[in-house]
Motif scaffolding. Structure first.
Motif, PDB file in Angstrom:
ATOM      1  N   GLN A   1       0.790  -1.085   0.037  1.00  0.00           N
ATOM      2  CA  GLN A   1      -0.085   0.229   0.065  1.00  0.00           C
ATOM      3  C   GLN A   1       0.904   1.474  -0.016  1.00  0.00           C
ATOM      4  O   GLN A   1       0.530   2.139   0.579  1.00  0.00           O
ATOM      5  N   GLY A   2       2.178   1.098  -0.706  1.00  0.00           N
ATOM      6  CA  GLY A   2       2.682   2.344  -0.758  1.00  0.00           C
ATOM      7  C   GLY A   2       3.573   2.685   0.337  1.00  0.00           C
ATOM      8  O   GLY A   2       4.116   3.765   0.036  1.00  0.00           O
ATOM      9  N   VAL A   3       3.891   1.848   1.078  1.00  0.00           N
ATOM     10  CA  VAL A   3       4.919   2.284   2.072  1.00  0.00           C
ATOM     11  C   VAL A   3       6.288   2.522   1.570  1.00  0.00           C
ATOM     12  O   VAL A   3       6.914   3.184   2.063  1.00  0.00           O
ATOM     13  N   ILE A   4       6.631   1.733   0.327  1.00  0.00           N
ATOM     14  CA  ILE A   4       7.875   2.043  -0.187  1.00  0.00           C
ATOM     15  C   ILE A   4       7.309   2.392  -1.911  1.00  0.00           C
ATOM     16  O   ILE A   4       6.313   2.106  -2.152  1.00  0.00           O
ATOM     17  N   SER A   5       8.223   3.198  -2.612  1.00  0.00           N
ATOM     18  CA  SER A   5       8.020   3.444  -3.726  1.00  0.00           C
ATOM     19  C   SER A   5       7.902   2.305  -4.762  1.00  0.00           C
ATOM     20  O   SER A   5       8.436   1.272  -4.415  1.00  0.00           O
ATOM     21  N   ASP A   6       7.308   2.458  -5.806  1.00  0.00           N
ATOM     22  CA  ASP A   6       7.096   1.363  -6.879  1.00  0.00           C
ATOM     23  C   ASP A   6       8.509   0.839  -7.326  1.00  0.00           C
ATOM     24  O   ASP A   6       8.834  -0.408  -7.592  1.00  0.00           O
ATOM     25  N   ALA A   7       9.265   2.006  -7.404  1.00  0.00           N
ATOM     26  CA  ALA A   7      10.979   1.685  -7.933  1.00  0.00           C
ATOM     27  C   ALA A   7      11.431   0.609  -6.957  1.00  0.00           C
ATOM     28  O   ALA A   7      12.107  -0.391  -7.463  1.00  0.00           O
ATOM     29  N   THR A   8      11.311   0.984  -5.751  1.00  0.00           N
ATOM     30  CA  THR A   8      12.027   0.010  -4.615  1.00  0.00           C
ATOM     31  C   THR A   8      11.321  -1.357  -4.680  1.00  0.00           C
ATOM     32  O   THR A   8      11.984  -2.512  -4.475  1.00  0.00           O
ATOM     33  N   LEU A   9       9.766  -1.350  -4.507  1.00  0.00           N
ATOM     34  CA  LEU A   9       9.400  -2.651  -4.955  1.00  0.00           C
ATOM     35  C   LEU A   9       9.604  -3.479  -5.876  1.00  0.00           C
ATOM     36  O   LEU A   9       9.610  -4.781  -5.929  1.00  0.00           O
ATOM     37  N   HIS A  10       9.775  -2.906  -7.330  1.00  0.00           N
ATOM     38  CA  HIS A  10      10.160  -3.317  -8.307  1.00  0.00           C
ATOM     39  C   HIS A  10      11.621  -4.209  -7.963  1.00  0.00           C
ATOM     40  O   HIS A  10      12.057  -5.425  -8.388  1.00  0.00           O
ATOM     41  N   LYS A  11      12.433  -3.295  -7.449  1.00  0.00           N
ATOM     42  CA  LYS A  11      13.921  -3.876  -7.331  1.00  0.00           C
ATOM     43  C   LYS A  11      13.809  -5.207  -6.248  1.00  0.00           C
ATOM     44  O   LYS A  11      14.504  -6.079  -6.516  1.00  0.00           O
ATOM     45  N   PHE A  12      13.120  -4.898  -5.365  1.00  0.00           N
ATOM     46  CA  PHE A  12      12.916  -5.780  -4.237  1.00  0.00           C
ATOM     47  C   PHE A  12      12.506  -7.249  -4.941  1.00  0.00           C
ATOM     48  O   PHE A  12      12.849  -8.376  -4.769  1.00  0.00           O
ATOM     49  N   CYS A  13      11.444  -7.250  -5.871  1.00  0.00           N
ATOM     50  CA  CYS A  13      10.982  -8.273  -6.470  1.00  0.00           C
ATOM     51  C   CYS A  13      12.118  -8.863  -7.624  1.00  0.00           C
ATOM     52  O   CYS A  13      12.240 -10.073  -7.692  1.00  0.00           O
ATOM     53  N   ALA A  14      12.679  -8.166  -8.073  1.00  0.00           N
ATOM     54  CA  ALA A  14      13.649  -8.244  -9.185  1.00  0.00           C
ATOM     55  C   ALA A  14      14.891  -9.046  -8.524  1.00  0.00           C
ATOM     56  O   ALA A  14      15.530  -9.976  -9.071  1.00  0.00           O
ATOM     57  N   ASP A  15      15.148  -8.587  -7.240  1.00  0.00           N
ATOM     58  CA  ASP A  15      16.339  -9.055  -6.491  1.00  0.00           C
ATOM     59  C   ASP A  15      15.914 -10.232  -5.718  1.00  0.00           C
ATOM     60  O   ASP A  15      16.927 -11.002  -5.055  1.00  0.00           O
ATOM     61  N   SER A  16      14.689 -10.849  -5.772  1.00  0.00           N
ATOM     62  CA  SER A  16      14.271 -11.742  -4.891  1.00  0.00           C
ATOM     63  C   SER A  16      15.073 -13.068  -5.244  1.00  0.00           C
ATOM     64  O   SER A  16      15.596 -13.730  -3.889  1.00  0.00           O
ATOM     65  N   VAL A  17      15.342 -13.644  -6.278  1.00  0.00           N
ATOM     66  CA  VAL A  17      15.958 -14.931  -6.665  1.00  0.00           C
ATOM     67  C   VAL A  17      17.217 -14.800  -6.118  1.00  0.00           C
ATOM     68  O   VAL A  17      17.687 -15.842  -5.631  1.00  0.00           O
ATOM     69  N   SER A  18      17.841 -13.631  -6.734  1.00  0.00           N
ATOM     70  CA  SER A  18      19.451 -13.500  -6.347  1.00  0.00           C
ATOM     71  C   SER A  18      19.728 -13.555  -4.836  1.00  0.00           C
ATOM     72  O   SER A  18      20.462 -14.034  -4.289  1.00  0.00           O
ATOM     73  N   ASN A  19      18.723 -12.858  -4.203  1.00  0.00           N
ATOM     74  CA  ASN A  19      19.040 -12.802  -2.666  1.00  0.00           C
ATOM     75  C   ASN A  19      18.848 -14.208  -1.970  1.00  0.00           C
ATOM     76  O   ASN A  19      19.489 -14.331  -0.823  1.00  0.00           O
ATOM     77  N   LEU A  20      17.943 -15.148  -2.457  1.00  0.00           N
ATOM     78  CA  LEU A  20      17.709 -16.249  -1.940  1.00  0.00           C
ATOM     79  C   LEU A  20      18.862 -17.313  -2.190  1.00  0.00           C
ATOM     80  O   LEU A  20      19.425 -17.813  -1.589  1.00  0.00           O
ATOM     81  N   ASN A  21      19.531 -17.115  -3.669  1.00  0.00           N
ATOM     82  CA  ASN A  21      20.751 -17.732  -4.175  1.00  0.00           C
ATOM     83  C   ASN A  21      21.988 -17.235  -3.107  1.00  0.00           C
ATOM     84  O   ASN A  21      22.730 -18.160  -2.568  1.00  0.00           O
ATOM     85  N   TRP A  22      21.798 -15.984  -2.864  1.00  0.00           N
ATOM     86  CA  TRP A  22      23.023 -15.479  -1.810  1.00  0.00           C
ATOM     87  C   TRP A  22      22.914 -16.062  -0.539  1.00  0.00           C
ATOM     88  O   TRP A  22      23.849 -16.333   0.288  1.00  0.00           O
TER      89      TRP A  22
ATOM     90  N   LYS B   1      13.113   6.386   9.046  1.00  0.00           N
ATOM     91  CA  LYS B   1      12.759   6.778   7.621  1.00  0.00           C
ATOM     92  C   LYS B   1      14.560   6.548   6.964  1.00  0.00           C
ATOM     93  O   LYS B   1      15.177   7.312   7.435  1.00  0.00           O
ATOM     94  N   VAL B   2      14.304   6.012   5.787  1.00  0.00           N
ATOM     95  CA  VAL B   2      15.570   5.924   4.974  1.00  0.00           C
ATOM     96  C   VAL B   2      15.817   6.217   3.708  1.00  0.00           C
ATOM     97  O   VAL B   2      14.525   6.285   3.247  1.00  0.00           O
ATOM     98  N   ASP B   3      16.599   6.730   3.113  1.00  0.00           N
ATOM     99  CA  ASP B   3      16.875   6.789   1.585  1.00  0.00           C
ATOM    100  C   ASP B   3      16.645   5.215   0.972  1.00  0.00           C
ATOM    101  O   ASP B   3      17.349   4.419   1.284  1.00  0.00           O
ATOM    102  N   GLU B   4      15.472   5.365   0.170  1.00  0.00           N
ATOM    103  CA  GLU B   4      15.257   3.861  -0.420  1.00  0.00           C
ATOM    104  C   GLU B   4      16.385   3.369  -1.215  1.00  0.00           C
ATOM    105  O   GLU B   4      16.347   1.942  -1.453  1.00  0.00           O
ATOM    106  N   SER B   5      17.209   4.255  -1.800  1.00  0.00           N
ATOM    107  CA  SER B   5      18.184   3.801  -2.788  1.00  0.00           C
ATOM    108  C   SER B   5      19.687   3.093  -1.993  1.00  0.00           C
ATOM    109  O   SER B   5      20.328   2.390  -2.610  1.00  0.00           O
ATOM    110  N   ASN B   6      19.741   3.611  -0.790  1.00  0.00           N
ATOM    111  CA  ASN B   6      20.709   3.084  -0.080  1.00  0.00           C
ATOM    112  C   ASN B   6      20.820   2.842   1.297  1.00  0.00           C
ATOM    113  O   ASN B   6      21.706   2.260   1.992  1.00  0.00           O
ATOM    114  N   GLY B   7      19.552   2.978   1.939  1.00  0.00           N
ATOM    115  CA  GLY B   7      19.568   2.755   3.269  1.00  0.00           C
ATOM    116  C   GLY B   7      20.056   3.942   4.190  1.00  0.00           C
ATOM    117  O   GLY B   7      19.970   3.787   5.591  1.00  0.00           O
TER     118      GLY B   7
END
Length: 572
Positions: free
Chosen positions: A104-125, A494-500
């Motif tokens: 529900q918009g707690v993070i930006s769409d760009a950050t959510l897209h990255k979270f989803c795109a990185d999901s497989v690699s994070n599990l592999n990590w 509150k953090v900068d979503e690009s770098n924490g």
């Protein structure tokens, strides 16, 4: 120990000014200091270490925190190997479409897209650091946590019609391979990976204040540490571990243990100053154990059973605020009212004290718990007829569930139950408004027969006509001691979503300060679903660890937006 009662929360003091310190005042130094050694802290430390940084990680206890007490579920999708092996097709876009509804918009769409795109690699990590995941899917319907032998499941609302996207739902709850609650298994792998990588732990060392330079940059922290190997340190570790182990069974007794733990810290901990050349990462978890903060920000959740660990006392939040950080969504709390298993329970109806339905009963436990606590004063009933109650009792006895699922369910149906031969009699036994419960049942039964749509959108498979008396009302309220309603906090810094990087009240980054996990606003900060918090620990922890490493120039100096740190130095 003296008899005085001490506050069990970590005391947080005003920051120290670096220009008042001499070189000899610093006890140790590193490139990156991570405060809080749970999953987020471990991931941050590993990422910073992989970039060549000298990393120290401090923890008030011996590491693990709420991550080690969790179920070890990591929310991952977009086509993980486990999903493919189980025969499910998933994509980052499908994962995004679903999580967009949950977050529900707690993070930006760009950050959510990255979270989803990185999901497989994070599990592999994670697998690259020793964690194991598998593709076995539990039989039957929705469950709050799969039994041993099953490691991939629908851990949220993926199968609820109102949450469904254009693609078929896919299970994304990846439970770490192990026995029992597998958070300890996952954390043990991360902890071992940190030690193999050369991360230096500072155990039984609670951060009580930040150190800042003349420009406001965070350059270190003051830790209060118990003497390593001392009798007091051994006692502290033993009492703290017992409090975590018995929290679910004897919370009052565990609160007394925490008093003894805090007293040991008060009487025997000594301050040490650690300089962090690149900065500090805060990853101490949430604040569900800080009753003052709960009373201030989320008073409707004061009676909930605390889900987390003793270290979830808001110390990271308060450390950040002490140097001007902005807290956000501090009133957001995830309340867990699971009514599955038994798998047939969601075919009943949940009503408030008036006898009115207020939710779709098949939703994830936190999606049900939120309106129960926020809108209904923590009071609600699960209504079953005789037929459904018998089905649920059989499932609880013979369904192969965990004891912590079956025993409370049986107790709820057999010990703390109201009964009536008719809906009106049941309503009278529960103190509901006359006619309200009868009306709710009539409307629900019409939907169950296919004569109408369910007003809350419950799927057809989760509907069952409730017309065989007697009728039963099971008390699923927050104050029922045999069926605890747990809660954990979701708000944070509150953090900068690009770098924490941690932000101040003007939205500007505080130099040298980063945050990850439940200390920070992230993917799981609107409503919780199983695995989303640990997945965010990996995502935000790695993000912070990489970002803080990148603040170093090629020559080893620290990037500065203002003047360099000012330190008084004594003559050699």
């Amino acid at each position: 120990m003296n008899g005085a009662k001490v506050n069990t929360n970590t005391p947080i003091l005003a920051p120290l000014q670096a220009h008042t310190l001499t070189e000899q005042d610093w006890h140790d130094s590193c490139d990156v200091l991570v405060i809080g050694w749970g999953a987020a802290g471990a991931c941050a430390a590993l990422e910073a270490r992989s970039q060549g940084c000298e990393v120290m990680v401090a923890d008030r206890f011996t590491g693990g925190g709420a991550s080690a007490k969790s179920g070890g579920v990591v929310y991952a999708g977009g086509g993980t190997q486990q999903q493919q092996d189980a025969g499910f097709n998933d994509s980052p876009q499908a994962m995004f479409d679903y999580l967009k509804h949950e977050t529900q918009g707690v993070i930006s769409d760009a950050t959510l897209h990255k979270f989803c795109a990185d999901s497989v690699s994070n599990l592999n990590w994670l697998e690259g650091h020793g964690a194991r995941f598998a593709h076995s899917v539990p039989p039957g319907g929705k469950t709050s946590y799969p039994s041993d032998g099953y490691f991939l499941y629908y851990s949220g609302n993926e199968k609820v019609p109102s949450y469904a996207g254009s693609q078929p739902p896919a299970p994304r709850g990846h439970r770490t391979v192990g026995k029992g609650q597998c958070g300890a298994v996952l954390y043990a792998q991360l902890k071992d990976a940190c030690l193999r990588a050369g991360v230096q732990p500072l155990l039984q060392s609670a951060a009580r204040r930040m150190v800042v330079d003349a420009t406001g940059r965070v350059v270190g922290a003051e830790l209060w540490s118990l003497p390593a190997g001392s009798r007091e340190a051994h006692l502290h570790a033993r009492l703290a571990a017992r409090a975590e182990r018995l929290q679910n069974f004897a919370p009052g007794y565990c609160d007394r243990l925490r008093q003894k733990v805090a007293q040991l810290e008060h009487d025997h901990a000594q301050p040490i100053l650690v300089r962090a050349r690149l900065g500090v990462i805060l990853s101490t978890g949430g604040f569900i154990f800080n009753r003052d903060l709960i009373r201030e920000h989320a008073p409707k959740f004061r009676r909930n059973f605390k889900v987390g660990a003793t270290g979830c006392d808001g110390s990271g939040l308060r450390l950040g605020q002490s140097v001007g950080a902005q807290g956000e969504r501090l009133s957001r709390v995830s309340a867990w009212r699971f009514i599955n298993p038994p798998y047939c329970w969601p075919k009943g109806i949940v009503v408030n004290t008036q006898g009115q339905r207020f939710c779709n009963e098949e939703v994830y436990g936190a999606t049900l718990g939120q309106p129960l606590c926020e809108e209904q004063g923590g009071q609600a009933w699960l209504v079953l007829d005789a037929r459904l109650r018998q089905q649920a009792i059989r499932q609880a006895l013979f369904g192969g569930y965990w004891w912590f699922q079956s025993v409370p369910a049986l107790a709820l149906m057999l010990l703390r139950v109201r009964k009536g031969q008719s809906p009106d009699q049941l309503a009278q036994a529960c103190g509901m408004q006359p006619g309200q419960l009868n009306g709710a049942l009539r409307a629900y039964n019409a939907a169950a027969r296919g004569e109408a749509e369910d007003v809350f959108g419950k799927s057809k498979d989760s509907r069952q006509v409730l017309d065989k008396g007697p009728f039963y009302a099971c008390n699923i309220s927050v104050d029922n001691p045999i069926f605890p309603l747990g809660a954990l906090t979701l708000g944070g810094l509150k953090v900068d979503e690009s770098n924490g990087a941690v932000l101040d009240d003007l939205g500007q980054p505080i130099a040298g300060l980063f945050s990850a996990g439940r200390t920070a606003i992230g993917v799981a900060s609107h409503l919780y679903i199983s695995g989303l918090s640990l997945a965010d620990c990996v995502f935000s922890g790695r993000r912070a660890g990489l970002a803080i490493s990148n603040t170093r120039h090629a020559d080893g100096s620290v990037q500065q937006s203002n003047a360099s740190p000012v330190l008084e130095r004594t003559a050699p």
